[in-house]
Each structure stands twice: as C-alpha cells, then as structure tokens.
Design a protein around this motif. Structure first.
Motif, PDB file in Angstrom:
ATOM      1  N   GLN A   1      65.842 156.585 -14.263  1.00  0.00           N
ATOM      2  CA  GLN A   1      66.802 155.802 -15.035  1.00  0.00           C
ATOM      3  C   GLN A   1      67.166 156.501 -16.339  1.00  0.00           C
ATOM      4  O   GLN A   1      68.337 156.553 -16.718  1.00  0.00           O
ATOM      5  CB  GLN A   1      66.223 154.416 -15.335  1.00  0.00           C
ATOM      6  CG  GLN A   1      66.146 153.503 -14.123  1.00  0.00           C
ATOM      7  CD  GLN A   1      65.396 152.218 -14.439  1.00  0.00           C
ATOM      8  OE1 GLN A   1      64.237 152.255 -14.860  1.00  0.00           O
ATOM      9  NE2 GLN A   1      66.052 151.092 -14.266  1.00  0.00           N
TER      10      GLN A   1
ATOM     11  N   PHE B   1      70.951 150.989 -11.354  1.00  0.00           N
ATOM     12  CA  PHE B   1      71.915 150.227 -12.146  1.00  0.00           C
ATOM     13  C   PHE B   1      72.943 149.619 -11.190  1.00  0.00           C
ATOM     14  O   PHE B   1      73.587 150.352 -10.440  1.00  0.00           O
ATOM     15  CB  PHE B   1      72.627 151.130 -13.159  1.00  0.00           C
ATOM     16  CG  PHE B   1      71.709 151.725 -14.198  1.00  0.00           C
ATOM     17  CD1 PHE B   1      71.354 151.009 -15.333  1.00  0.00           C
ATOM     18  CD2 PHE B   1      71.211 153.017 -14.037  1.00  0.00           C
ATOM     19  CE1 PHE B   1      70.516 151.560 -16.288  1.00  0.00           C
ATOM     20  CE2 PHE B   1      70.374 153.580 -14.986  1.00  0.00           C
ATOM     21  CZ  PHE B   1      70.021 152.841 -16.117  1.00  0.00           C
TER      22      PHE B   1
ATOM     23  N   VAL C   1      75.632 150.724 -16.863  1.00  0.00           N
ATOM     24  CA  VAL C   1      75.132 151.976 -17.442  1.00  0.00           C
ATOM     25  C   VAL C   1      75.724 152.149 -18.842  1.00  0.00           C
ATOM     26  O   VAL C   1      75.016 152.446 -19.810  1.00  0.00           O
ATOM     27  CB  VAL C   1      75.499 153.192 -16.559  1.00  0.00           C
ATOM     28  CG1 VAL C   1      75.056 154.491 -17.228  1.00  0.00           C
ATOM     29  CG2 VAL C   1      74.870 153.060 -15.179  1.00  0.00           C
TER      30      VAL C   1
ATOM     31  N   GLU D   1      74.208 149.640 -21.310  1.00  0.00           N
ATOM     32  CA  GLU D   1      72.865 150.023 -21.735  1.00  0.00           C
ATOM     33  C   GLU D   1      72.936 151.100 -22.829  1.00  0.00           C
ATOM     34  O   GLU D   1      72.224 151.028 -23.841  1.00  0.00           O
ATOM     35  CB  GLU D   1      72.062 150.549 -20.543  1.00  0.00           C
ATOM     36  CG  GLU D   1      70.667 151.057 -20.875  1.00  0.00           C
ATOM     37  CD  GLU D   1      69.696 149.955 -21.264  1.00  0.00           C
ATOM     38  OE1 GLU D   1      68.621 150.289 -21.798  1.00  0.00           O
ATOM     39  OE2 GLU D   1      70.002 148.766 -21.051  1.00  0.00           O
TER      40      GLU D   1
END
Length: 222
Positions: A35, A74, A80, A83
């Motif tokens: 991630q 995700f 994405v 975040e």
C-alpha cells in the motif's frame, strides 16, 4: 514540475530527479508495504500527469504490479488520491503545531518558527504537497469537504499567530487575513518549482521565508 502534453510513463517517473522527495515517510504506519509503495507511485503519477490523466495501470506499473492489484488495496483511484491529500494536510498541520513551537512565548519567535516549519515541510515533501494543492477538485464532494476543514484549521492557526502579535504590539496593525494569505501562498507556491537537488535546502528556504513573513507584519509605529 511543469506538465507536458505527452504523458510521463511509470518508468519516466521512477528516476526523475524532479520527483525525488521525502513523501514515502508520510504514509501511515498501519498500511502494508505494498500500500505504501502504491501511494508513492501514485503521488509521482498525479504530480506529473494529473489525477485524471493517470490510470491505475500507471500506478501499478510503478511498483511492478498488475492494474488489478491496486484494487486489492484501494477500492478506487479517488481513494488513493484522498489518502494522499488527507495525510499531507494532517501531517503539515501537526508539523507546525509541534510542542516546541507552541512553547515559544514571543509572538515574533513563534510566527518565525511556524513559517519556517511550514516551508520546510513543503520543500521536503514537495511532490505530495503539489498533489495536495493541484488535485483537490478531483475529490468527491464528501472528501473535498473533509480536506477543506483541515485547510481551515491550518489557516486559522496562522491567523491566530499573526493576530496575537498585532494584539500584543509586536507587529504593526496589519490586515491579518491578507497577510496570512500571503504567508501561506509563499510556502505553498514552491511546490511548483522546488527540487531537493537545487540551490537551497529546505531549511535555508524556511529561514528565508520566515524572514519575509516578519517583514510582512512589520513593526508597530512609534
């Protein structure tokens, strides 16, 4: 980093010195390694090509995975982006609210430290900071609202620091909102051109911008 009409590929971006910064240190510790690598790839892609021109294949290619692998970690490309932008705004606010800064009694000393810290953060993480500023409109309405609240908190923190100095006589009777906007703009604008391998270190730029900030608030008239 100025965009061009032709898109940058994942391989173009991996070794591009204009995209080298300390963004990978920003990602949450509770995220897995894959991630975090995907976020680092995505932030380079978004900074170079923009959110809408970036594909999930671009992001996955940057870490040697298939496009489908991104959705394992995700649910969407927008998440994405959210975040990245959320973490960026949270981290910079925490950075300028460091206890060592809050402990400073003098209004000038505190404002200087705030502006220097804000500038240093943007220089050290200029790739993420660029995405935070340039790709806001790609967020959903709900996510955009959350980021706006974080931005209001940051702006309010700067305004309070300026207003404090005006109130105690350290600064001139300046227009607090306008001066605050100018200070924030100085530090934020560097994300368009800054490179870690350039002439100024983040710390040198931070000191320079802190000096400019104190000139903006001036001295009270006798």
């Amino acid at each position: 980093m100025a965009r061009r009409q032709a898109r940058f590929t994942a391989q173009d971006l991996v070794d591009d010195p204009r995209l080298r910064d300390h963004s990978p240190e920003l990602w949450r510790a509770d995220l897995g390694e894959v991630q975090r690598r995907l976020l680092s790839s995505a932030v380079r892609c978004f900074a170079a090509n923009g959110f809408h021109a970036t594909t999930t294949r671009d992001i996955a290619d940057g870490v040697g995975l298939s496009p489908a692998a991104l959705y394992v970690h995700f649910p969407s490309k927008e998440l994405v982006l959210f975040e990245i932008i959320r973490v960026g705004h949270e981290r910079v606010l925490a950075h300028v609210r460091d206890p060592s800064i809050l402990a400073l009694e003098g209004s000038a000393d505190r404002l200087r430290a705030i502006v220097a810290a804000y500038t240093v953060w943007h220089a050290r993480h200029h790739v993420t900071a660029r995405v935070c500023q340039m790709e806001l409109n790609a967020l959903t309405a709900e996510h955009y609202g959350e980021i706006v609240e974080l931005r209001h908190r940051t702006n309010g923190y700067f305004r309070d620091a300026v207003a404090r100095g005006v109130a105690d006589g350290t600064f001139a009777q300046v227009d607090v909102k306008r001066v605050t906007r100018a200070m924030l703009s100085l530090s934020i604008d560097l994300v368009r051109w800054y490179r870690l391998d350039g002439a100024d270190s983040p710390e040198q730029l931070g000191e320079f911008y802190a000096d400019l900030a104190l000139r903006l608030v001036g001295r009270p008239k006798e």
